[in-house]
Design a protein around this motif. Structure first.
Motif, PDB file in Angstrom:
ATOM      1  N   GLU A  20       0.826  -1.207   0.000  1.00  0.00           N
ATOM      2  CA  GLU A  20       0.000   0.000   0.000  1.00  0.00           C
ATOM      3  C   GLU A  20       0.864   1.262   0.000  1.00  0.00           C
ATOM      4  OE1 GLU A  20      -4.017   1.553   2.002  1.00  0.00           O
ATOM      5  OE2 GLU A  20      -2.414   1.268   3.460  1.00  0.00           O
ATOM      6  N   GLN A  21       1.947   1.253   0.761  1.00  0.00           N
ATOM      7  CA  GLN A  21       2.813   2.435   0.796  1.00  0.00           C
ATOM      8  C   GLN A  21       3.398   2.726  -0.585  1.00  0.00           C
ATOM      9  OE1 GLN A  21       3.147   4.622   2.977  1.00  0.00           O
ATOM     10  NE2 GLN A  21       5.173   5.570   2.942  1.00  0.00           N
ATOM     11  N   ILE A  22       3.775   1.677  -1.304  1.00  0.00           N
ATOM     12  CA  ILE A  22       4.295   1.858  -2.664  1.00  0.00           C
ATOM     13  C   ILE A  22       3.221   2.471  -3.563  1.00  0.00           C
ATOM     14  CG2 ILE A  22       5.060   0.618  -4.732  1.00  0.00           C
ATOM     15  CD1 ILE A  22       6.383  -1.426  -2.762  1.00  0.00           C
ATOM     16  N   LEU A  23       2.019   1.905  -3.522  1.00  0.00           N
ATOM     17  CA  LEU A  23       0.943   2.408  -4.380  1.00  0.00           C
ATOM     18  C   LEU A  23       0.518   3.819  -3.974  1.00  0.00           C
ATOM     19  CD1 LEU A  23      -1.230  -0.825  -4.718  1.00  0.00           C
ATOM     20  CD2 LEU A  23       0.218   0.216  -6.473  1.00  0.00           C
ATOM     21  N   ALA A  24       0.489   4.094  -2.663  1.00  0.00           N
ATOM     22  CA  ALA A  24       0.068   5.421  -2.195  1.00  0.00           C
ATOM     23  C   ALA A  24       1.098   6.499  -2.527  1.00  0.00           C
ATOM     24  CB  ALA A  24      -0.196   5.386  -0.702  1.00  0.00           C
TER      25      ALA A  24
ATOM     26  N   GLY B 122      -4.044   6.121  -0.229  1.00  0.00           N
ATOM     27  CA  GLY B 122      -3.956   4.938   0.631  1.00  0.00           C
ATOM     28  C   GLY B 122      -4.902   5.063   1.806  1.00  0.00           C
ATOM     29  N   ALA B 123      -5.986   4.295   1.791  1.00  0.00           N
ATOM     30  CA  ALA B 123      -7.027   4.423   2.820  1.00  0.00           C
ATOM     31  C   ALA B 123      -6.776   3.553   4.047  1.00  0.00           C
ATOM     32  CB  ALA B 123      -8.390   4.088   2.228  1.00  0.00           C
TER      33      ALA B 123
ATOM     34  N   ASP C 238      -7.575  -0.288  -0.339  1.00  0.00           N
ATOM     35  CA  ASP C 238      -8.193  -0.821   0.884  1.00  0.00           C
ATOM     36  C   ASP C 238      -7.370  -2.042   1.250  1.00  0.00           C
ATOM     37  OD1 ASP C 238      -9.663  -2.115   2.820  1.00  0.00           O
ATOM     38  OD2 ASP C 238     -11.553  -2.128   1.708  1.00  0.00           O
ATOM     39  N   LYS C 239      -6.550  -1.908   2.303  1.00  0.00           N
ATOM     40  CA  LYS C 239      -5.612  -2.988   2.601  1.00  0.00           C
ATOM     41  C   LYS C 239      -6.012  -3.790   3.844  1.00  0.00           C
ATOM     42  CE  LYS C 239      -2.167  -2.871   5.084  1.00  0.00           C
ATOM     43  NZ  LYS C 239      -2.380  -3.323   6.360  1.00  0.00           N
ATOM     44  N   MET C 240      -7.305  -4.013   4.024  1.00  0.00           N
ATOM     45  CA  MET C 240      -7.736  -4.901   5.103  1.00  0.00           C
ATOM     46  C   MET C 240      -7.325  -6.325   4.729  1.00  0.00           C
ATOM     47  SD  MET C 240      -9.161  -5.289   8.054  1.00  0.00           S
ATOM     48  CE  MET C 240     -10.213  -3.882   8.438  1.00  0.00           C
ATOM     49  N   PRO C 241      -6.317  -6.907   5.439  1.00  0.00           N
ATOM     50  CA  PRO C 241      -5.793  -8.208   5.003  1.00  0.00           C
ATOM     51  C   PRO C 241      -6.859  -9.294   4.893  1.00  0.00           C
ATOM     52  CG  PRO C 241      -4.309  -7.203   6.589  1.00  0.00           C
ATOM     53  CD  PRO C 241      -5.548  -6.351   6.561  1.00  0.00           C
ATOM     54  N   HIS C 242      -7.747  -9.370   5.889  1.00  0.00           N
ATOM     55  CA  HIS C 242      -8.716 -10.468   5.924  1.00  0.00           C
ATOM     56  C   HIS C 242      -9.853 -10.301   4.927  1.00  0.00           C
ATOM     57  CE1 HIS C 242      -7.676 -13.459   9.024  1.00  0.00           C
ATOM     58  NE2 HIS C 242      -6.902 -12.494   9.473  1.00  0.00           N
ATOM     59  N   ASN C 243      -9.786  -9.276   4.098  1.00  0.00           N
ATOM     60  CA  ASN C 243     -10.756  -9.212   3.000  1.00  0.00           C
ATOM     61  C   ASN C 243     -10.614 -10.383   2.041  1.00  0.00           C
ATOM     62  OD1 ASN C 243     -12.263  -6.992   3.738  1.00  0.00           O
ATOM     63  ND2 ASN C 243     -11.093  -5.532   2.499  1.00  0.00           N
TER      64      ASN C 243
ATOM     65  N   PHE D  96       9.333   5.043  -1.925  1.00  0.00           N
ATOM     66  CA  PHE D  96       8.092   5.049  -1.140  1.00  0.00           C
ATOM     67  C   PHE D  96       8.315   5.426   0.315  1.00  0.00           C
ATOM     68  CE2 PHE D  96       9.929   0.813  -1.014  1.00  0.00           C
ATOM     69  CZ  PHE D  96       9.946   0.540   0.350  1.00  0.00           C
ATOM     70  N   HIS D  97       9.525   5.139   0.836  1.00  0.00           N
ATOM     71  CA  HIS D  97       9.784   5.376   2.260  1.00  0.00           C
ATOM     72  C   HIS D  97       9.765   6.858   2.610  1.00  0.00           C
ATOM     73  CE1 HIS D  97      13.598   5.479   0.094  1.00  0.00           C
ATOM     74  NE2 HIS D  97      14.066   6.275   1.040  1.00  0.00           N
ATOM     75  N   THR D  98       9.823   7.733   1.603  1.00  0.00           N
ATOM     76  CA  THR D  98       9.789   9.176   1.850  1.00  0.00           C
ATOM     77  C   THR D  98       8.380   9.748   1.755  1.00  0.00           C
ATOM     78  OG1 THR D  98      10.152   9.749  -0.478  1.00  0.00           O
ATOM     79  CG2 THR D  98      12.115   9.370   0.888  1.00  0.00           C
ATOM     80  N   THR D  99       7.412   8.931   1.361  1.00  0.00           N
ATOM     81  CA  THR D  99       6.038   9.422   1.186  1.00  0.00           C
ATOM     82  C   THR D  99       5.437   9.800   2.527  1.00  0.00           C
ATOM     83  OG1 THR D  99       5.719   8.065  -0.780  1.00  0.00           O
ATOM     84  CG2 THR D  99       3.733   8.856   0.340  1.00  0.00           C
ATOM     85  N   ASP D 100       4.877  10.993   2.590  1.00  0.00           N
ATOM     86  CA  ASP D 100       4.305  11.522   3.830  1.00  0.00           C
ATOM     87  C   ASP D 100       2.817  11.203   3.868  1.00  0.00           C
ATOM     88  OD1 ASP D 100       3.746  12.872   6.114  1.00  0.00           O
ATOM     89  OD2 ASP D 100       3.889  14.881   5.253  1.00  0.00           O
ATOM     90  N   ARG D 101       2.469  10.172   4.620  1.00  0.00           N
ATOM     91  CA  ARG D 101       1.064   9.803   4.787  1.00  0.00           C
ATOM     92  C   ARG D 101       0.932   9.040   6.097  1.00  0.00           C
ATOM     93  NH1 ARG D 101       0.543   4.236   3.405  1.00  0.00           N
ATOM     94  NH2 ARG D 101      -1.712   4.399   3.514  1.00  0.00           N
TER      95      ARG D 101
END
Length: 690
Positions: free
Chosen positions: A462-466, A473-474, A531-536, A640-645
């Motif tokens: 998700e961090q990569i995509l966001a 990234g929700a 939507d990164k709810m794992p158990h989906n 991605f590690h620099t993305t501020d979210r």
């Protein structure tokens, strides 16, 4: 409320009931008497006065008060029952009653907070007058105040056995069983109390708390409304009401409840903590920090507010600021288990902090510590020992932490039930079932669902995509799971045997609109939303019907590494499987079974991301991931590690770093201790056709 309106009889009445139940008999009866003096014609106030006298172990005084009420013309089944209970109690105490002066001393000690003295004196009293339930009640109250919940439950059970018709005994027992926690037993006791005394607000409050802990938020809201109707200024009731509303997906109502609780009790930590958790979950980190800073302006030494401020900073990626806040918390309160646990999640894991190790050792062993604190101390020690390369000691603390957590949860992981859910879907969700409901849902391409076992790389993906300019990234959204459990959607599955039709499609269309409205609300209308709810992964059948053009990403990591990483986490109680290595293996096998089933029957592509490949070859795997999502390549996704979210999962610190491979094959260090997990992972797949 009473400060503003000291002559408010209803407030005095409600406060008196609460104080009596908490053991402060003198102060509670004074409130009840004042309320009755203000409104001597109020039948409820007079009956509560009589009940208070009886609950405080004064049956003769209660009988006299009942006689006064009868003389004023008050009659009926409730008064007759109250009179009979007072007579029964007075008769039981004859010849075997604790002397009034001894009872008065015990109550005074309890009201003064001298718990050790209360327990010592109550033990002497119950040994000499074992047939008087009042001694056992006071012993239980003293033990509960000391944090000795199980011993307190034993004392309250003795009181109930001696006076089985008294609501107060069952209410006390239910409250302490909630502390243990033994939630189902607590509910049974509280229901017994409410059958005897339907207006017992403390019992209603504890019932609401138990129901919330058991994930029955709808019933919890109903119970807590009963409390708030009678006690509209009770901070604890508003706070737990907010928790239950939040579980039902009503964040605005939950926020209002938490703010009402803070208004009623500005110094209380629990409402502030829950409010900041909600604000962070809504992406309102600035407001969350403002709430904590407002508290710290008034109380700079409030360690819990510093912990919360640190969590907000960590969510936003400001890990240095988070560490400063958590260090401040442990300086203010060296025994704050949550602050130590939070520090253990940062890089280094307290490896060089020998003082922390000594403090945490003490926290795991000291009597009187809450189960939650001892659990967090064990998890923190496990992380510290892991960073010191001491796997045997680390796994020992993990097992201790999970034993405590399993006891707190109150119910085991039910393998049969988990398998039955999959079997039901296997029988119902066939290619024919999906085809019969097509076309349905919404053609939107907005959603990107990221699924997999927890700790399999979902946060990293998700961090990569966001980090892409088109993507919001929700985080972990509960919306799809709630829809899967909604009666409207459950009815679609139940009707599958009779064949799907227009009604089924209309239900699917309604659910699709509801889900997409959630994405729009949280994202502000972004073109793509994760939507990164794992158990989906359990609900992909529903996703295929609601949003057939969504992108599905399945995150896969080495099974043993995945399960071991789960074992290091203090997950919420919904992850019951995480408390046992064999259960973790069983759950992982079920996850694999779900994914095989969906691959076979659903008409939507599922793109698999292998964690080990992603961290070894990010320059190859990240463009492939973007392509699978229909996104043009952007160089920012590689950094991605620099993305501020905000990130609110256990991986919040890991994804703030460049790609690293140190977590690959980590399980080999623990291999000697993972026998139950390894055997479970080698077991045959569940069910036919898999």
């Amino acid at each position: 409320m009473l400060t503003l309106s000291p002559a408010d009889a209803k407030a005095l009445h409600n406060l008196g009931l609460l104080i009596v139940r908490e053991g402060s008999v003198t102060a509670g009866l004074a409130c009840l008497r004042r309320a009755l003096c203000l409104h001597p014609g109020a039948e409820l106030f007079r009956r509560s006065w009589c009940e208070g006298l009886l609950a405080s172990g004064q049956p003769d005084a209660a009988l006299a008060a009942v006689a006064t009420a009868r003389a004023r013309g008050l009659d009926g089944p409730a008064w007759q029952d109250l009179e009979q209970r007072a007579r029964d109690a007075a008769g039981r105490y004859q010849g075997q009653a604790i002397p009034a002066d001894r009872l008065a001393t015990l109550r005074r000690l309890l009201e003064e907070g001298r718990c050790r003295a209360v327990v010592a004196a109550a033990q002497e009293v119950t040994a000499r007058w074992p047939a008087d339930p009042r001694g056992w009640t006071l012993l239980g109250a003293g033990l509960r105040t000391q944090g000795k919940a199980e011993a307190a439950a034993t004392a309250f059970r003795a009181a109930v056995a001696l006076e089985p018709a008294a609501a107060v005994g069952y209410a006390n027992l239910g409250a302490v069983l909630r502390d243990v926690p033994q939630l189902h037993q607590a509910l049974s006791s509280l229901d017994r109390a409410l059958r005897i005394a339907p207006h017992e607000v403390q019992a209603w409050l504890n019932k609401g708390i138990c129901l919330t802990a058991l994930d029955d938020a709808t019933a919890a809201v109903a119970a807590l409304r009963v409390v708030l109707i009678q006690c509209p200024a009770w901070a604890d009731a508003w706070m737990h009401y907010g928790v239950a509303l939040g579980m039902l997906g009503r964040p605005r109502a939950a926020e209002n409840a938490f703010r009402r609780a803070l208004h009623a009790a500005p110094e209380a930590d629990a409402p502030r903590r829950n409010l900041t958790v909600l604000l962070r979950a809504e992406g309102r980190s600035v407001e969350a920090a403002a709430v904590d800073r407002h508290t710290l302006c008034r109380r700079p030494s409030a360690a819990a507010a510093w912990v919360s401020l640190g969590i907000t900073a960590a969510d936003a990626g400001r890990l240095d600021a988070a560490e400063v806040a958590w260090r401040r918390a442990v300086r203010l309160d060296p025994e704050d288990a949550e602050a130590w646990y939070r520090l253990s999640t940062l890089s280094g894991g307290l490896a060089d902090d020998w003082a922390a190790g000594a403090i945490l050792d003490r926290l795991t062993e000291e009597a009187g510590r809450t189960s939650h604190d001892r659990m967090l101390a064990h998890f923190a020690l496990a992380r510290r020992l892991d960073s010191l390369d001491q796997p045997e000691e680390a796994i020992g603390h993990l097992k201790s932490a999970h034993r405590i957590r399993a006891t707190m949860r109150g119910h085991p992981y039910d393998r049969a039930a988990a398998e039955a859910r999959l079997d039901h879907l296997r029988r119902t969700v066939t290619r024919a079932f999906v085809a019969a409901l097509a076309p349905s849902g919404d053609p939107s391409q907005t959603p990107i669902l990221i699924v997999g076992m927890p700790r399999s790389g979902t946060t990293l993906v998700e961090q990569i995509l966001a980090s892409h300019s088109w993507v919001f990234g929700a985080g972990e959204l509960p919306a799809l799971g709630r829809l899967a459990r909604h009666p409207v959607i459950a009815g679609v599955l139940d009707a599958a045997a009779q064949g799907a039709g227009p009604e089924g499609r209309s239900r699917i269309n309604w659910a699709a609109r509801s889900y997409l409205d959630t994405l729009k609300t949280v994202s502000g209308g972004s073109a793509r939303v994760t939507d990164k709810m794992p158990h989906n992964y359990e609900h992909l059948w529903l996703a295929a019907l609601l949003i057939p053009n969504a992108t599905i990403i399945n995150c896969v990591r080495d099974p043993v590494d995945t399960c071991l990483s789960c074992f290091f986490q203090p997950f919420g109680f919904g992850h019951a499987y995480a408390d046992d290595l064999a259960d973790l293996g069983h759950q992982y096998r079920l996850y694999q079974d779900y994914m095989r089933l969906w691959t076979r029957v659903l008409p939507i592509p599922i793109h698999t991301v292998v964690y080990e490949d992603l961290v070894r070859e990010p320059e190859v795997q990240i463009p492939a991931l973007l392509d699978a999502c229909g996104l043009p390549f952007e160089p920012g996704c590689l950094s991605f590690h620099t993305t501020d979210r905000p990130i609110r999962t256990a991986s919040m610190s890991q994804v703030r770093r460049r790609v690293y491979t140190s977590s690959v094959a980590k399980w080999h260090r623990y291999e000697a201790h993972l026998g139950p997990l390894l055997r479970a992972l080698e077991a045959p797949a569940h069910g036919p056709g898999i």
